[in-house]
Scaffold this motif. Structure first.
Motif, short mmCIF file in Angstrom:
data_model
loop_
_atom_site.label_atom_id
_atom_site.label_comp_id
_atom_site.label_asym_id
_atom_site.label_seq_id
_atom_site.Cartn_x
_atom_site.Cartn_y
_atom_site.Cartn_z
N VAL A 177 0.86 -1.19 0.00
CA VAL A 177 0.00 0.00 0.00
C VAL A 177 0.89 1.23 0.00
O VAL A 177 1.84 1.32 0.78
N THR A 178 0.59 2.17 -0.90
CA THR A 178 1.44 3.35 -1.03
C THR A 178 0.76 4.64 -0.60
O THR A 178 1.40 5.69 -0.58
N GLY A 179 -0.54 4.59 -0.31
CA GLY A 179 -1.22 5.80 0.11
C GLY A 179 -2.67 5.82 -0.32
O GLY A 179 -3.29 4.76 -0.50
N THR A 180 -3.22 7.01 -0.50
CA THR A 180 -4.60 7.17 -0.94
C THR A 180 -4.64 8.16 -2.10
O THR A 180 -3.73 8.99 -2.26
N GLN A 181 -5.70 8.09 -2.89
CA GLN A 181 -5.86 9.02 -4.00
C GLN A 181 -7.32 9.09 -4.40
O GLN A 181 -8.04 8.09 -4.37
N ASP A 182 -7.76 10.27 -4.77
CA ASP A 182 -9.11 10.46 -5.28
C ASP A 182 -9.15 10.06 -6.75
O ASP A 182 -8.35 10.53 -7.55
N VAL A 183 -10.07 9.17 -7.09
CA VAL A 183 -10.25 8.74 -8.47
C VAL A 183 -11.71 8.98 -8.86
O VAL A 183 -12.60 8.31 -8.35
N SER A 184 -11.92 9.97 -9.69
CA SER A 184 -13.27 10.32 -10.14
C SER A 184 -14.23 10.54 -8.97
O SER A 184 -15.38 10.09 -8.98
N GLY A 185 -13.72 11.22 -7.93
CA GLY A 185 -14.55 11.55 -6.79
C GLY A 185 -14.65 10.46 -5.74
O GLY A 185 -15.34 10.64 -4.73
N LYS A 186 -13.98 9.35 -5.95
CA LYS A 186 -14.02 8.24 -4.98
C LYS A 186 -12.66 8.09 -4.33
O LYS A 186 -11.63 8.01 -5.02
N GLU A 187 -12.64 8.04 -2.99
CA GLU A 187 -11.38 7.84 -2.28
C GLU A 187 -10.91 6.41 -2.46
O GLU A 187 -11.68 5.46 -2.27
N THR A 188 -9.66 6.25 -2.82
CA THR A 188 -9.11 4.92 -3.02
C THR A 188 -7.79 4.75 -2.26
O THR A 188 -7.11 5.72 -1.94
N VAL A 189 -7.48 3.49 -2.00
CA VAL A 189 -6.18 3.12 -1.48
C VAL A 189 -5.35 2.65 -2.67
O VAL A 189 -5.81 1.87 -3.50
N THR A 190 -4.12 3.17 -2.77
CA THR A 190 -3.27 2.82 -3.90
C THR A 190 -2.30 1.71 -3.50
O THR A 190 -1.75 1.71 -2.40
N ILE A 191 -2.12 0.77 -4.42
CA ILE A 191 -1.26 -0.38 -4.16
C ILE A 191 -0.29 -0.54 -5.32
O ILE A 191 -0.70 -0.66 -6.48
N ALA A 192 0.99 -0.50 -5.01
CA ALA A 192 2.03 -0.72 -6.02
C ALA A 192 2.26 -2.22 -6.15
O ALA A 192 2.30 -2.94 -5.16
N PHE A 193 2.41 -2.68 -7.39
CA PHE A 193 2.60 -4.11 -7.61
C PHE A 193 3.41 -4.34 -8.88
O PHE A 193 3.62 -3.43 -9.68
N THR A 194 3.84 -5.56 -9.05
CA THR A 194 4.54 -5.98 -10.25
C THR A 194 3.69 -7.03 -10.96
O THR A 194 3.27 -8.01 -10.35
N SER A 195 3.42 -6.82 -12.24
CA SER A 195 2.58 -7.74 -13.00
C SER A 195 3.33 -9.04 -13.27
O SER A 195 4.55 -9.15 -13.06
N ASP A 196 2.62 -10.03 -13.78
CA ASP A 196 3.23 -11.30 -14.12
C ASP A 196 4.33 -11.14 -15.16
O ASP A 196 5.25 -11.96 -15.25
N ASP A 197 4.23 -10.07 -15.97
CA ASP A 197 5.24 -9.82 -17.00
C ASP A 197 6.38 -8.96 -16.48
O ASP A 197 7.25 -8.56 -17.26
N GLY A 198 6.38 -8.67 -15.18
CA GLY A 198 7.47 -7.92 -14.59
C GLY A 198 7.36 -6.42 -14.70
O GLY A 198 8.34 -5.70 -14.46
N ASN A 199 6.16 -5.91 -15.05
CA ASN A 199 5.97 -4.48 -15.19
C ASN A 199 5.36 -3.88 -13.92
O ASN A 199 4.54 -4.51 -13.25
N GLN A 200 5.77 -2.64 -13.62
CA GLN A 200 5.27 -1.97 -12.44
C GLN A 200 3.89 -1.37 -12.71
O GLN A 200 3.63 -0.81 -13.77
N GLY A 201 3.01 -1.50 -11.72
CA GLY A 201 1.68 -0.97 -11.87
C GLY A 201 1.11 -0.47 -10.57
O GLY A 201 1.71 -0.63 -9.50
N THR A 202 -0.07 0.15 -10.66
CA THR A 202 -0.76 0.66 -9.49
C THR A 202 -2.22 0.25 -9.56
O THR A 202 -2.87 0.41 -10.60
N ALA A 203 -2.73 -0.30 -8.47
CA ALA A 203 -4.14 -0.63 -8.36
C ALA A 203 -4.79 0.35 -7.39
O ALA A 203 -4.16 0.79 -6.42
N TYR A 204 -6.04 0.71 -7.67
CA TYR A 204 -6.79 1.65 -6.86
C TYR A 204 -8.04 0.94 -6.33
O TYR A 204 -8.89 0.52 -7.11
#
Length: 250
Positions: A177-204
């Protein structure tokens, strides 16, 4: 066409859920689980362990009856697919899709049968020199294939899309978990991750219960937003005179 459609959506939710996993945090005692459950109901959801967030997301997404998805995916061949579609647990759907270098189409599925209405660019990419003949026959009708009526129905089946969501299979030892962020008016928790292909991503993930996926971004692979959770979806079946059966082209 169907392989591209399948590649576009079926892995999405599994990829997003992987963002929420951390095998190192598994095996916590019941007291820790109770604490996680309590924290998930508070405004400090970012303090919840990542594996608990994964379980919350799985439960929330699998309880859905309908959901809207909008974004883009880069398939295994580097082809970008843009989509804006609402899918339901009953298998009905409606929306639009654009396949880079191929064309775009409106898509619907209703009563177990899928239909699409494609642009000239699509038919030119598929029909080559016969494209003008094909478009002349089809006109402005919806197309389906009586030899394969389900067509891309799996794309529209929410149960199928959610079938890979299983918190027990969560990967990603480095997810955090990396923090929080507003996405289209909805508060979200942000999660940094690495995909199966080894790429960095963020889930909200929605900070308030139910903890739906709101968005995920993997720059090298695509981005997808989720919204209109459980909003009613009514798809009207085209009239017989508005349908062209592609089986006739054979």
């Amino acid at each position: 066409m169907r392989p591209a459609l399948s590649i576009a959506l079926l892995p999405l939710l599994a990829l997003g859920l992987a963002a929420c996993g951390d095998d190192d945090s598994k095996g916590s005692d019941s007291a820790g689980d109770d604490k996680s459950s309590e924290s998930s109901q508070t405004s400090n959801y970012e303090d919840t362990p990542v594996d608990q967030i994964g379980e919350d997301v799985e439960a929330a997404m699998k309880a859905l009856e309908t959901v809207h998805l909008a974004g883009n995916i880069v398939d295994d061949e580097g082809q970008k697919i843009l989509m804006d579609v609402t899918v339901s647990r009953g298998g009905d759907c409606e929306g639009t899709m654009q396949i880079e270098g191929v064309g775009s189409m409106d898509i619907i599925a209703v009563e177990g049968v899928s239909y699409f209405k494609a642009d000239d660019a699509f038919w030119k990419s598929q029909g080559g020199e016969q494209a003008s003949v094909i478009t002349g026959l089809i006109g402005d009708k919806w197309t389906t294939d009586s030899s394969d009526p389900e067509g891309f129905a799996e794309l529209c089946d929410l149960d199928e899309l959610l079938s890979d969501l299983n918190s027990d299979d969560i990967a990603g030892d480095d997810s955090k978990v990396t923090g929080t962020q507003d996405v289209s008016g909805k508060e979200t928790v942000t999660i940094a991750f690495t995909s199966d292909d080894g790429n960095q991503g963020t889930a909200y993930v929605a900070a308030e219960d139910p903890h739906y996926f709101v968005r995920f971004d993997v720059p090298e692979e695509g981005a997808m937003g989720f919204s209109r959770f459980d909003e009613p979806l009514e798809v009207e079946k085209p009239a017989a005179g508005e349908i062209f059966d592609l089986a006739k082209l054979n």
